[in-house]
Design an enzyme around this catalytic site. Structure first.
Site, PDB file in Angstrom:
ATOM      1  N   LYS A 199      40.798 -83.960  27.861  1.00  0.00           N
ATOM      2  CA  LYS A 199      39.829 -83.019  27.616  1.00  0.00           C
ATOM      3  C   LYS A 199      41.105 -82.080  26.358  1.00  0.00           C
ATOM      4  CE  LYS A 199      38.414 -78.995  27.423  1.00  0.00           C
ATOM      5  NZ  LYS A 199      38.294 -78.995  25.994  1.00  0.00           N
ATOM      6  N   THR A 254      47.266 -68.986  32.139  1.00  0.00           N
ATOM      7  CA  THR A 254      47.084 -68.888  34.033  1.00  0.00           C
ATOM      8  C   THR A 254      45.796 -68.486  34.827  1.00  0.00           C
ATOM      9  OG1 THR A 254      49.749 -67.989  33.875  1.00  0.00           O
ATOM     10  CG2 THR A 254      48.766 -67.510  35.653  1.00  0.00           C
ATOM     11  N   GLU A 274      51.135 -76.467  33.269  1.00  0.00           N
ATOM     12  CA  GLU A 274      52.407 -75.927  32.901  1.00  0.00           C
ATOM     13  C   GLU A 274      51.422 -75.094  32.394  1.00  0.00           C
ATOM     14  OE1 GLU A 274      53.146 -74.582  29.776  1.00  0.00           O
ATOM     15  OE2 GLU A 274      53.787 -76.526  29.538  1.00  0.00           O
ATOM     16  N   CYS A 308      53.970 -71.159  24.866  1.00  0.00           N
ATOM     17  CA  CYS A 308      54.033 -70.845  26.608  1.00  0.00           C
ATOM     18  C   CYS A 308      54.979 -70.264  26.626  1.00  0.00           C
ATOM     19  CB  CYS A 308      52.849 -71.969  27.189  1.00  0.00           C
ATOM     20  SG  CYS A 308      53.702 -72.767  27.305  1.00  0.00           S
ATOM     21  N   GLU A 405      50.659 -61.795  29.237  1.00  0.00           N
ATOM     22  CA  GLU A 405      51.429 -62.930  28.029  1.00  0.00           C
ATOM     23  C   GLU A 405      50.454 -62.605  26.637  1.00  0.00           C
ATOM     24  OE1 GLU A 405      50.277 -66.673  28.543  1.00  0.00           O
ATOM     25  OE2 GLU A 405      51.967 -67.590  27.290  1.00  0.00           O
TER      26      GLU A 405
HETATM   27  P1  ADP Z   1      44.011 -70.164  25.893  1.00  0.00           P
HETATM   28  O1  ADP Z   1      43.371 -68.989  26.334  1.00  0.00           O
HETATM   29  O2  ADP Z   1      45.059 -70.273  25.362  1.00  0.00           O
HETATM   30  O3  ADP Z   1      42.584 -70.979  24.756  1.00  0.00           O
HETATM   31  P2  ADP Z   1      42.972 -72.283  28.141  1.00  0.00           P
HETATM   32  O4  ADP Z   1      43.531 -71.827  29.688  1.00  0.00           O
HETATM   33  O5  ADP Z   1      41.644 -70.984  27.622  1.00  0.00           O
HETATM   34  O6  ADP Z   1      43.824 -71.583  27.121  1.00  0.00           O
HETATM   35  O7  ADP Z   1      42.637 -73.395  27.274  1.00  0.00           O
HETATM   36  C1  ADP Z   1      42.941 -74.519  27.851  1.00  0.00           C
HETATM   37  C2  ADP Z   1      42.215 -75.612  28.429  1.00  0.00           C
HETATM   38  O8  ADP Z   1      41.543 -75.671  29.295  1.00  0.00           O
HETATM   39  C3  ADP Z   1      41.030 -76.066  26.831  1.00  0.00           C
HETATM   40  O9  ADP Z   1      41.016 -77.113  26.494  1.00  0.00           O
HETATM   41  C4  ADP Z   1      39.735 -75.289  27.934  1.00  0.00           C
HETATM   42  O10 ADP Z   1      38.686 -75.619  26.923  1.00  0.00           O
HETATM   43  C5  ADP Z   1      40.672 -75.432  28.763  1.00  0.00           C
HETATM   44  N1  ADP Z   1      39.362 -74.577  29.704  1.00  0.00           N
HETATM   45  C6  ADP Z   1      39.181 -73.380  30.022  1.00  0.00           C
HETATM   46  N2  ADP Z   1      38.240 -72.991  30.589  1.00  0.00           N
HETATM   47  C7  ADP Z   1      37.984 -73.989  31.144  1.00  0.00           C
HETATM   48  C8  ADP Z   1      37.805 -74.181  33.285  1.00  0.00           C
HETATM   49  N3  ADP Z   1      36.986 -72.888  33.734  1.00  0.00           N
HETATM   50  N4  ADP Z   1      37.737 -74.975  33.672  1.00  0.00           N
HETATM   51  C9  ADP Z   1      37.958 -75.708  32.758  1.00  0.00           C
HETATM   52  N5  ADP Z   1      39.345 -76.253  31.617  1.00  0.00           N
HETATM   53  C10 ADP Z   1      38.909 -74.948  31.188  1.00  0.00           C
END
Ligand code: ADP
Length: 502
Positions: A199, A254, A274, A308, A405
């Site tokens: 995804k 995180t 990561e 990161c 961060e």
């Molecule tokens: P950022 O805050 O930098 O956008 P995220 O950690 O929110 O990074 O997003 C990284 C990935 O995790 C994206 O592919 C996002 O769609 C996915 N993501 C966000 N929330 C969830 C969740 N609750 N469960 C699984 N995947 C998620």
């Protein structure tokens, strides 16, 4: 298609790719989301829509996982000879290089990064990762063991271990290096003989979709790689919790990493993560400042600070403090902002409105908490998600800008007196532990400091050096497991011990 994109001469192939419907890849076929819905993907330099992509949800995730399950349990991939698998991986690397310009333009358009960086770093590194991993396909080995079982005196055994693919893997990736993060994940998981549901981030799904087609073109059998495009909660969450997934590999914040762990804990799926960072970058008084100043600037401003491992906490020994502060501030002032697809651009926009608001929110909080903005501190221009490269002085350890961060082009600079235990304490005083930098000509001291830093990567007199062979990952809340190097294969392999009485 909008005019702003047109002025930067996208190649006809990129134009045609972004204009076509973008569907999920399930069982080797491109298909629309089950409910027919799509979501918009933007050009962050102009805030305009560039593509519409399948808005996959639980029903699509179920189909994708079923396809991956079928391909793992009965398909040719896990049982294919390692040499044949390696050839397909190598071919994927070749196809990435053959399509370098198209992929670089796509990445720059969708993510906002400078086209020169996408051409020189993102795309070649992605290809190199597949080439590196291709070599490992034939080198996954177990061991033979001599047993000394105390309760069967005199008995003999033939005992050995096998490394076997872990099964169906869900991989969820972020938007800061969309193609490269897909490569970091797909290279090792495919080498191990697993099948995958990937995804990509909702902000930047395009290059992963293009890469998936290249994987099919390289000969990957149907169902081995499935790609679902969608949002975190409606697509990522059901994927991370899916009962037929054996392992989840995640790169991102995180905060979401913790949600992934909870989702996977239902049935104790294996997890690798990561995650974020707030990396210390330390300039000692004997450092070569002609290297350290541009190095410290690159450490934070590369990829607009959306790394990161960004060197976001710069520590400078007192004697050199003013000079380094001034040097990094001058470098920040000179960075040329613009759309990623303009070859003159050195820093593009942040990836999205959400990120733009997050980073400008941090800038406001820094001001309110009393940090001094030496340079930057504001939005750049009136449209697009541009933020000025920002240098903050006078921060204290309890400030949000110092602890959290930011994931944007914002660095805090603080002085230290001696390279002693207190410096190490301050450098390690964060919940994160992803990376660190040291600038000095005293190599003995550099290595002694490196040993004490609680970080997965320490760069000495360099920063942001990545290689397929260098393991990357975090201590503390920066993650579990490592990406790249042969260590990453451990994320996707189980060890089976076999013991035969002979
Ligand atoms: P950022 O805050 O930098 O956008 P995220 O950690 O929110 O990074 O997003 C990284 C990935 O995790 C994206 O592919 C996002 O769609 C996915 N993501 C966000 N929330 C969830 C969740 N609750 N469960 C699984 N995947 C998620």
């Amino acid at each position: 298609m909008n005019a702003a994109v047109d002025i930067i001469s996208l190649s006809p192939r990129v134009r045609s790719f972004i204009g076509q419907p973008h569907q999920a890849l399930i069982d080797g076929r491109w298909q629309a989301a089950a409910d027919g819905k799509t979501f918009d993907v933007f050009n962050p330099a102009t805030e305009e829509v560039i593509a519409r992509v399948a808005d996959c949800k639980k029903a699509d995730v179920d189909l994708a996982v079923a396809a991956a399950r079928k391909a793992f349990d009965g398909g040719p991939w896990p049982s294919m000879s390692p040499s044949q698998r390696g050839k397909i991986l190598w071919k994927i690397g070749d196809l990435i290089l053959e399509n370098l310009e198209e992929l670089a333009q796509l990445e720059s358009l969708n993510n906002g990064k400078p086209i020169g960086v996408a051409r020189a770093a993102d795309v070649p590194l992605a290809a190199d990762l597949f080439h590196y991993m291709a070599g490992w396909a034939t080198k996954i080995e177990g061991t033979t063991l001599s047993l000394s079982v105390p309760y069967t005196p005199g008995a003999e055994y033939h005992a050995y271990t096998r490394r076997e693919p872990i099964g169906v893997v869900a991989q969820i990736i972020p938007w800061n290096f969309p193609l490269l993060m897909a490569a970091w994940k797909l290279g090792p998981v495919l080498t191990a003989g697993c099948t995958v549901v990937l995804k990509p981030a909702e902000e930047t799904p395009l290059s992963a979709l293009r890469l998936a087609q290249l994987c099919l073109d390289a000969g990957l059998p149907p169902g081995v790689l499935n790609v679902v495009t969608g949002f975190g909660e409606s697509c990522g969450a059901p994927l991370a919790a899916h009962p037929h997934v054996d392992k989840v590999a995640f790169t991102g914040s995180t905060e979401v990493g913790k949600l992934i762990v909870k989702a996977a804990s239902n049935d104790l799926k294996k997890v690798s993560l990561e995650l974020g960072g707030k990396s210390p970058n330390i300039v000692l008084e004997d450092a070569d400042l002609d290297l350290a100043i541009p190095g410290a600037s690159n450490a934070i401003f590369f990829n607009h600070g959306q790394c990161c491992c960004a060197g976001s906490r710069l520590f400078v020994q007192e004697k050199r403090y003013e000079r380094v502060l001034e040097g990094v501030s001058d470098a920040a002032k000179k960075i040329r902002l613009g759309p990623g697809l303009d070859p003159a651009t050195q820093m593009g926009p942040l990836v999205s409105k959400v990120q733009f608001e997050r980073v400008t929110g941090f800038l406001k909080s820094g001001r309110e908490e009393g940090a001094r903005t030496v340079v930057g501190g504001n939005r750049y221009g009136n449209s697009g998600y541009f933020v000025q490269p920002t240098v903050l002085d006078g921060t204290r350890e309890n400030m949000r800008v110092y602890q959290e961060e930011i994931f944007g082009p914002v660095v805090t600079v603080t002085p230290f007196k001696d390279a002693d235990a207190d410096l190490i304490r301050r450098a390690n005083d964060t919940v994160y532990g992803l990376a660190a930098g040291i600038w000095t000509n005293d190599m003995r001291r550099a290595h002694r400091i490196a040993n004490k830093l609680r970080a997965g990567t320490v760069w000495i007199n360099c920063y942001n050096i990545f290689d397929a062979s260098l393991p990357f990952g975090g201590y503390k809340q920066s993650g579990w497991g490592r990406e790249m190097g042969h260590e990453v294969l451990n994320n996707y392999l189980e060890t089976k011990a076999i013991c035969a009485a002979i």
